[in-house]
Motif scaffolding. Structure first.
Motif, mmCIF file in Angstrom:
data_model
loop_
_atom_site.group_PDB
_atom_site.id
_atom_site.type_symbol
_atom_site.label_atom_id
_atom_site.label_comp_id
_atom_site.label_asym_id
_atom_site.label_seq_id
_atom_site.Cartn_x
_atom_site.Cartn_y
_atom_site.Cartn_z
ATOM 1 N N VAL A 1 0.831 -1.199 0.000
ATOM 2 C CA VAL A 1 0.000 0.000 0.000
ATOM 3 C C VAL A 1 0.870 1.256 0.000
ATOM 4 O O VAL A 1 0.590 2.232 -0.720
ATOM 5 N N GLN A 2 1.931 1.240 0.776
ATOM 6 C CA GLN A 2 2.813 2.405 0.858
ATOM 7 C C GLN A 2 3.561 2.665 -0.443
ATOM 8 O O GLN A 2 4.015 3.790 -0.685
ATOM 9 N N SER A 3 3.658 1.636 -1.271
ATOM 10 C CA SER A 3 4.391 1.793 -2.530
ATOM 11 C C SER A 3 3.525 2.334 -3.663
ATOM 12 O O SER A 3 4.006 2.509 -4.787
ATOM 13 N N ILE A 4 2.245 2.596 -3.371
ATOM 14 C CA ILE A 4 1.359 3.144 -4.402
ATOM 15 C C ILE A 4 1.848 4.531 -4.791
ATOM 16 O O ILE A 4 2.001 5.417 -3.955
ATOM 17 N N ASP A 5 2.138 4.726 -6.063
ATOM 18 C CA ASP A 5 2.678 5.981 -6.591
ATOM 19 C C ASP A 5 1.620 6.674 -7.439
ATOM 20 O O ASP A 5 1.086 6.074 -8.381
ATOM 21 N N LYS A 6 1.321 7.923 -7.119
ATOM 22 C CA LYS A 6 0.282 8.646 -7.849
ATOM 23 C C LYS A 6 0.633 8.864 -9.319
ATOM 24 O O LYS A 6 -0.242 9.208 -10.118
ATOM 25 N N LYS A 7 1.892 8.637 -9.665
ATOM 26 C CA LYS A 7 2.264 8.717 -11.082
ATOM 27 C C LYS A 7 1.531 7.649 -11.895
ATOM 28 O O LYS A 7 1.366 7.780 -13.104
ATOM 29 N N MET A 8 1.097 6.577 -11.187
ATOM 30 C CA MET A 8 0.391 5.487 -11.869
ATOM 31 C C MET A 8 -1.025 5.877 -12.294
ATOM 32 O O MET A 8 -1.727 5.101 -12.933
ATOM 33 N N LEU A 9 -1.428 7.134 -11.931
ATOM 34 C CA LEU A 9 -2.712 7.628 -12.430
ATOM 35 C C LEU A 9 -2.638 7.881 -13.931
ATOM 36 O O LEU A 9 -3.665 7.913 -14.604
ATOM 37 N N GLY A 10 -1.423 8.045 -14.442
ATOM 38 C CA GLY A 10 -1.209 8.206 -15.880
ATOM 39 C C GLY A 10 -2.147 9.220 -16.511
ATOM 40 O O GLY A 10 -2.220 10.372 -16.072
ATOM 41 N N VAL A 11 -2.883 8.781 -17.537
ATOM 42 C CA VAL A 11 -3.775 9.691 -18.276
ATOM 43 C C VAL A 11 -4.945 10.172 -17.430
ATOM 44 O O VAL A 11 -5.660 11.099 -17.828
ATOM 45 N N VAL B 1 -8.189 -5.854 -4.851
ATOM 46 C CA VAL B 1 -7.272 -4.723 -4.693
ATOM 47 C C VAL B 1 -7.432 -4.099 -3.303
ATOM 48 O O VAL B 1 -8.498 -4.171 -2.696
ATOM 49 N N VAL B 2 -6.348 -3.494 -2.827
ATOM 50 C CA VAL B 2 -6.347 -2.776 -1.543
ATOM 51 C C VAL B 2 -5.687 -1.423 -1.772
ATOM 52 O O VAL B 2 -4.703 -1.326 -2.520
ATOM 53 N N ASP B 3 -6.217 -0.360 -1.129
ATOM 54 C CA ASP B 3 -5.577 0.956 -1.246
ATOM 55 C C ASP B 3 -5.234 1.489 0.134
ATOM 56 O O ASP B 3 -5.252 0.739 1.131
ATOM 57 N N GLU B 4 -4.931 2.759 0.227
ATOM 58 C CA GLU B 4 -4.480 3.360 1.485
ATOM 59 C C GLU B 4 -5.494 3.234 2.617
ATOM 60 O O GLU B 4 -5.126 3.270 3.790
ATOM 61 N N SER B 5 -6.771 3.087 2.275
ATOM 62 C CA SER B 5 -7.804 2.954 3.311
ATOM 63 C C SER B 5 -7.812 1.547 3.907
ATOM 64 O O SER B 5 -8.523 1.294 4.872
ATOM 65 N N MET B 6 -7.014 0.638 3.296
ATOM 66 C CA MET B 6 -6.940 -0.778 3.670
ATOM 67 C C MET B 6 -8.260 -1.516 3.405
ATOM 68 O O MET B 6 -8.468 -2.624 3.870
#
Length: 477
Positions: free
Chosen positions: A329-339, A394-399
């Motif tokens: 979860v901590q490795s999620i990079d907002k750059k992956m939002l792409g387009v 999938v899991v995000d920052e909210s867990m």
């Protein structure tokens, strides 16, 4: 004494009464089969075929006690052979005796439409699609021939309208069976030809329904044709709505209501719509109506296993340990939002210049989440015999952990554990049910077009898109 004279002396004296009695017995036999569950509890489903067989055998004895070549006058032989063949053909399995009788009937009277239709059903049961199609086409051809030959006479006696209705009633079986055959043959054709065949199949089924709007079997065939059109031609929601409407109309007919095919095919459509509880109920009911029939058992088992797996995948977050999950979860990079990143504009349906706001999955509302986008890590996927839909969690920052169901993703494609997935305007559904076979409670996001999502910042390529295929089943019971 001549041979003809000898034959005349053997003809049954009361032949008209015999034919009338056999006709009545045959009608009662088919009514007993078709209306079985209107007059018997569903718990007797296992005994249905046996009871029908007993009644059939009793009637067969009456038919076989008569020598058609000597005791039935030539003018009535085709009709007698048709009735005898129809008696043999009541079984769900192929009976060669039926084919023999019906083949003779159409040779004696090529204009006997009912015999052509019954012969087509025989060939169909024997998996002889080519001859089945020829028989049903023969029925339609001879209906037209009879019509044009007699039209003048009926005009003279002002009964043309009634005669047209009579012909149409006899014709709908040919139309709906040809509809089924066209759909079966479409699987062996190129995409363009297959689409044309399926659309023709829909038109034939519509025509069959138009002959008698109360005939539930015709409505069932139309529903199946729409279902096939939805998956194989264009996934237009209006088509699927028409499919479900046809099944609803079919259910109003007591004959169709007692056929397991209706519930099996409706279950297939409901499963695709992710109305899982109703799909399970329909598969279960199809099993109860025809215990030996395997397809609904298989679908019931597959869907139950799928729901159990989805529930476990979400509940355990892919069985990943806390530390590992936290690192992902901590490795999620907002750059992956792409387009789909800030300041970009998009078109969704009729809406243009839409901007997206990144939100946590815990903030999603059930239903459409317009103007929102999520970014999450894949923690596991479901490996099932039926790869539709491709399902991963999938899991995000909210867990929060959710399933993502992706349709029309080509075989061998999909996201793997550790991938970062971006989903614009996620449509959230809550699935909850408790049945004897399975208990489940999870949320999911449905994606119909895989090219709308990003995997590791990149849009899924067009080469990974493949239309979902589905097989509907129609058996002559």
């Amino acid at each position: 004494m001549s041979r003809d004279s000898e034959e005349e002396t053997d003809v049954l004296e009361n032949v008209a009464e015999v034919i009338e009695g056999l006709t009545k017995d045959l009608q009662e036999l088919y009514q007993f089969r078709d209306m079985f569950f209107e007059n018997h509890p569903i718990e007797m489903a296992k005994e249905k075929n046996k009871l029908v067989e007993e009644k059939k055998n009793a009637l067969v004895e009456k038919f076989e006690a008569i020598d058609v070549d000597t005791q039935i006058p030539f003018s009535l032989r085709a009709q007698f052979l048709y009735m005898k063949g129809r008696c043999y053909n009541i079984n769900p399995t192929y009976d060669s005796r039926a084919t023999q009788c019906l083949s003779k009937a159409v040779k004696l009277n090529p204009h006997l439409v009912d015999a052509w239709n019954e012969l087509g059903e025989c060939y169909w049961k024997n998996m002889n699609v080519k001859d089945a199609k020829a028989s049903f086409e023969g029925a339609l051809k001879h209906v037209g021939t009879i019509f044009f030959r007699l039209i003048y006479c009926f005009i003279l006696i002002h009964l043309l309208t009634h005669f047209i209705l009579f012909l149409q009633e006899r014709n709908r079986l040919s139309l709906r069976c040809l509809s089924i055959i066209l759909r079966q043959e479409s699987g062996e054709r190129k995409l363009k030809e297959a689409s044309a065949a399926i659309l023709k199949s829909v038109e034939l089924a519509k025509e069959a329904v138009a002959q008698d709007i109360k005939d539930g079997v015709s409505w069932t065939v139309l529903g199946n044709a729409y279902l096939c059109q939805f998956f194989m031609v264009s996934q237009d929601p209006v088509t699927l709505k028409s499919c479900m409407s046809a099944y609803k109309q079919a259910w109003m007919d007591p004959v169709a209501k007692g056929q397991p095919d209706l519930y099996y095919n409706k279950g297939i459509a409901l499963k695709y719509e992710e109305q899982y509880s109703e799909a399970l109920e329909n598969f279960e009911y199809a099993c109860r109506l025809d215990p030996p029939w395997e397809p609904p058992k298989q679908e019931l088992a597959r869907l139950s296993q799928y729901l159990s797996s989805a529930d476990e995948l979400v509940r355990t977050k892919g069985k990943l340990k806390g530390k590992k999950l936290q690192q992902m979860v901590q490795s999620i990079d907002k750059k992956m939002l792409g387009v789909y990143g800030p300041g970009t504009f998009h078109t969704f349906g009729a809406r243009r210049d839409v901007t997206l706001e990144l939100v946590r999955m815990s903030e999603l509302q059930e239903g459409a989440n317009e103007g929102k986008v999520i970014l999450a890590k894949v923690v596991g996927s479901i490996h099932s015999e039926n790869a539709v839909p491709f399902t991963f969690a999938v899991v995000d920052e909210s867990m929060e952990c959710l399933c993502v169901t992706v349709y029309n993703w080509a075989d061998g494609r999909g996201a793997i554990i550790g991938d970062c997935v971006c989903v614009p305007e996620p449509r959230l559904s809550v699935h909850k049910g408790e049945q004897p076979r399975v208990k489940y409670n999870f949320k999911s996001i449905r994606v119909n077009n895989p090219m709308m999502i990003l995997v590791n910042g990149k849009r899924v390529g067009r080469n990974q898109f493949a239309c979902t295929k589905v097989t509907s089943t129609y058996e002559i019971h």
